[in-house]
Design an enzyme around this catalytic site. Structure first.
Site, mmCIF file in Angstrom:
data_model
loop_
_atom_site.group_PDB
_atom_site.id
_atom_site.type_symbol
_atom_site.label_atom_id
_atom_site.label_comp_id
_atom_site.label_asym_id
_atom_site.label_seq_id
_atom_site.Cartn_x
_atom_site.Cartn_y
_atom_site.Cartn_z
ATOM 1 N N GLY A 74 83.422 -60.828 39.746
ATOM 2 C CA GLY A 74 82.205 -60.114 39.407
ATOM 3 C C GLY A 74 82.453 -58.712 38.903
ATOM 4 O O GLY A 74 81.510 -58.024 38.489
ATOM 5 N N HIS A 75 83.738 -58.266 38.922
ATOM 6 C CA HIS A 75 84.086 -56.916 38.468
ATOM 7 C C HIS A 75 84.872 -56.942 37.163
ATOM 8 O O HIS A 75 85.455 -55.928 36.774
ATOM 9 C CB HIS A 75 84.919 -56.201 39.530
ATOM 10 C CG HIS A 75 84.263 -56.073 40.856
ATOM 11 N ND1 HIS A 75 83.081 -55.403 41.025
ATOM 12 C CD2 HIS A 75 84.604 -56.556 42.086
ATOM 13 C CE1 HIS A 75 82.722 -55.455 42.306
ATOM 14 N NE2 HIS A 75 83.622 -56.160 42.965
ATOM 15 N N HIS A 110 79.131 -52.938 44.295
ATOM 16 C CA HIS A 110 78.486 -54.172 44.739
ATOM 17 C C HIS A 110 76.988 -53.963 44.941
ATOM 18 O O HIS A 110 76.317 -54.795 45.528
ATOM 19 C CB HIS A 110 79.103 -54.656 46.055
ATOM 20 C CG HIS A 110 80.593 -54.748 46.024
ATOM 21 N ND1 HIS A 110 81.401 -53.767 46.559
ATOM 22 C CD2 HIS A 110 81.420 -55.689 45.515
ATOM 23 C CE1 HIS A 110 82.667 -54.100 46.379
ATOM 24 N NE2 HIS A 110 82.707 -55.259 45.743
ATOM 25 N N GLY A 165 87.316 -59.179 44.761
ATOM 26 C CA GLY A 165 86.327 -60.189 44.448
ATOM 27 C C GLY A 165 86.072 -60.332 42.963
ATOM 28 O O GLY A 165 86.307 -59.412 42.177
#
Length: 698
Positions: A418-419, A581, A416
């Site tokens: 966001g990292h 997360h 995903g």
């Protein structure tokens, strides 16, 4: 409370009440309706509304208090405006649109084409930016949009005809529509110097190979905005009146179940292209090119167009819709969505402004939250164009420019967004050959994974490496089945380095966190050395088994779409063992000193790693996104002290943000227990946006 009543006697926004907020498209230009919707329908507090709208809480309170001052108890918006707004919300939700603008019913006071044109102009003015390339599809509605469009302050806008020219005696030819839009946007108009429909396929091939036409078509494919109408196949439609398709009988397409036309291309009820005799004779925008444009703004209305518009929505040929309330409701009805009544059952009264408290919404640099991942990827590719390039056919897969080669195992990683810089930052020579990127904290779907695998394949098989999360496991397994069915040998390694997420007896149940960066490096080096697929897989598994991580959070992260924090934590607390997360850790405790925090993280790592005196490790002290480098160096200082006491040599050290969790404040520590084989692979040359070792290149 009618909209008119709300407006009556109010000062203009920007006068006493401060700067005008940027009102979301679906609310038109009415900030009063926006404020009421947020309070009465979305049930936000006045402080939250102030943050969302960018105005003071006192101003919000004054808006809402006016209704109370007039003695209104049962709150209701104007029924026509509410019905339009509700239909827009449902269309956006039902079809996953970027946005939707519904024109309220005005009793047919103005012709529909004028109302649609005015609304479309308002939308386009909001969405066109300096430097945009706009693809202009011809039609009466598009010309009406241009007629009503008033924009100033833009620079370097280019408008390109979406199809070749036509000789029909109508005012809305492709040339005229593109010219009118360019004039309204104060931009440059690029024509397509060829007919839209030519005699046969041979003529088309000759024309599109002409340098001028090829250059113009290339500019068309670079469009970031498209403005288009949607045509039905009824006898009195624009399609028939224009004579555009006089060269062939429409019965050929009707027999193939065509329901409408978008950008000169026939589509069926699911929005799929309908093949026919014109396909090899047409010059202009093709449907796959249209789907790759960021903003595909359709301006269309009329109940007879419901099947065609519905088809365009189903086929994702459109992601911004401007239509009227009746057409919008008809589209929802035709697709089986719930009917919107236009009535509000809200009875809540304004309350006093809440007492000041902690900030509820995070500040972020955003345009539209729905676009944050794609725009981030656009920026990353522009910044790292010497390392990365997009893979054709998907917006979510990218390959290394100097990575894939014949006879080499291809390494594909993914996860995903966001990292960042994980996962995109580890694509390049000596590491991953391709990457698939999902939405924020979400697995990439199977399609981009498959595309990445094909791009990485050099004939020696493909190795997939990803974290241990349910969505990643499901989607990578589905992709692996498809890759194998395509004749490519494929193996998968799942990273499980998070010591805190599961006991050692259940190592396979652990999360993959920042330690996966070490696995990417080892696997990439093995692939780059030309080792066979089974050996590359074994070395990646070995690296994973010898990597140990623990994370700690001081503050939560905030999701771009809501700007709300994804968990809460006390002002004097920290979460030990947190995931990347924001998954819960093993214990929430009072914040200790930097050294105490490192000790609490290192103890379980060293207990499990079982290193002998003289052993070597690679250390990663990783920031989660909002932790300054100063503090990360403080943490590394203590890590080094702990390892020195045990006579463990730090053979390699990484300090910085290597695998983040958006804007979370916190850090993780990862140790890779090296042997001679892993140490050699760790030092193997690589050149990626986020990790460079040595200067080697293929």
């Amino acid at each position: 409370m009618s909209v008119a009543a709300l407006r009556k006697g109010r000062p203009a926004l920007g006068a006493a009440s401060g700067p005008s907020p940027d009102v979301p498209l679906r609310f038109g230009d009415d900030p009063f309706v926006w404020a009421c919707w947020l309070y009465y329908e979305d049930r936000l507090t006045q402080g939250e509304i102030a943050d969302v709208m960018g105005i003071s809480r006192a101003t919000v309170n004054s808006y809402l208090a006016e209704a109370r001052e007039r003695g209104i108890v049962n709150i209701s918006l104007d029924p026509k405006r509410l019905a339009a707004l509700s239909v827009a919300e449902e269309l956006k939700r039902h079809f996953g649109l970027h946005d939707c603008f519904i024109i309220p019913d005005d009793g047919a006071a103005r012709p529909a084409i004028e109302r649609l044109g005015a609304a479309g102009a308002q939308v386009l003015a909001r969405m066109v930016r300096s430097g945009d390339v706009v693809a202009a599809v011809w039609g009466r509605t598009v010309l009406s949009v241009a007629k009503h469009l008033r924009v100033s302050g833009l620079q370097d806008v280019t408008v390109v005809q979406a199809t070749g020219g036509m000789a029909a005696d109508v005012p809305y030819t492709p040339e005229r529509c593109a010219t009118a839009l360019a004039e309204a946007l104060h931009g440059r108009m690029v024509p397509i110097a060829a007919p839209a429909i030519v005699a046969d396929a041979a003529v088309r091939r000759l024309l599109i190979d002409e340098p001028l036409v090829k250059q113009q078509l290339t500019q068309l494919r670079q469009a970031s905005r498209a403005v288009l109408g949607v045509s039905s196949l009824r006898p009195e439609s624009t399609l028939h009146a224009s004579g555009f398709f006089d060269a062939v009988s429409l019965t050929n397409y009707l027999a193939r179940n065509a329901v409408g036309v978008v950008a000169g291309r026939f589509i069926d009820a699911q929005g799929r292209p309908v093949t026919g005799p014109l396909d090899e004779r047409m010059i202009g925008l093709e449907l796959p090119d249209l789907q790759s444009i960021d903003r595909r703004i359709a301006v269309a209305g009329g109940f007879d167009k419901v099947p065609a518009i519905l088809a365009a929505l189903r086929g994702r040929l459109v992601n911004v819709l401007v239509t009227d309330a009746a057409t919008g409701q008809g589209i929802l009805n035709a697709d089986g969505a719930a009917r919107i009544t236009g009535r509000s059952s809200v009875t809540r009264l304004p309350a006093e402004a809440p007492a000041a408290g902690p900030r509820l919404l995070a500040k972020k640099f955003l345009n539209d939250p729905d676009d944050v991942v794609d725009e981030m990827l656009d920026g990353a590719i522009a910044a790292h164009r010497t390392h990365l390039t997009a893979i054709k056919g998907t917006r979510r897969a990218f390959r290394a420019i100097k990575g894939p080669r014949t006879g080499k195992v291809g390494l594909v990683i993914g996860g995903g967004a966001g990292h960042e810089p994980c996962f995109l930052g580890y694509v390049g020579h000596g590491m991953a050959d391709a990457v698939a990127v999902g939405n924020v904290f979400s697995s990439p779907p199977p399609d981009p994974i498959v595309c990445a695998a094909h791009a990485a394949s050099g004939g020696a098989g493909v190795l997939l490496v990803h974290g241990n999360y349910a969505g990643d496991i499901m989607n990578f397994e589905m992709a692996a089945d498809r890759i194998a069915a395509d004749g490519i040998e494929v193996r998968t390694v799942v990273t499980t380095d998070d010591v805190a997420s599961s006991p050692i007896e259940d190592r396979q149940g652990r999360r993959g966190t920042a330690g996966n960066v070490f696995v990417f490096k080892i696997a990439g080096a093995a692939c780059d050395l030309g080792l066979p697929l089974e050996r590359c897989e074994a070395l990646a598994r070995k690296a994973n088994a010898r990597t140990f991580s623990v994370g700690v959070a001081l503050e939560p992260c905030a999701m771009p779409h809501t700007r709300r924090y994804n968990f809460t934590i006390g002002p004097d607390e920290m979460e030990m063992g947190v995931g990347i997360h924001g998954e819960p850790g093993i214990v929430r405790q009072s914040i200790g000193t930097a050294d105490q925090t490192v000790d609490a993280m290192m103890d379980p790592i060293l207990a499990e790693m079982v290193a002998a005196r003289g052993d070597r490790v690679a250390v990663l002290v990783n920031g989660f996104g909002a932790t300054p480098l100063m503090e990360l160096y403080l943490l590394f200082r203590r890590v080094s002290q702990r390892l020195t006491v045990k006579n463990i040599d730090v053979a390699a050290s990484l300090v910085g943000s290597y695998c983040t969790a958006l804007d979370m404040a916190g850090a993780s520590i990862s140790l890779l227990h090296l042997d001679d084989e892993l140490a050699g692979l760790l030092q193997h040359p690589c050149d990626t946006p986020a990790w460079r070792t040595g200067t080697g290149s293929p």
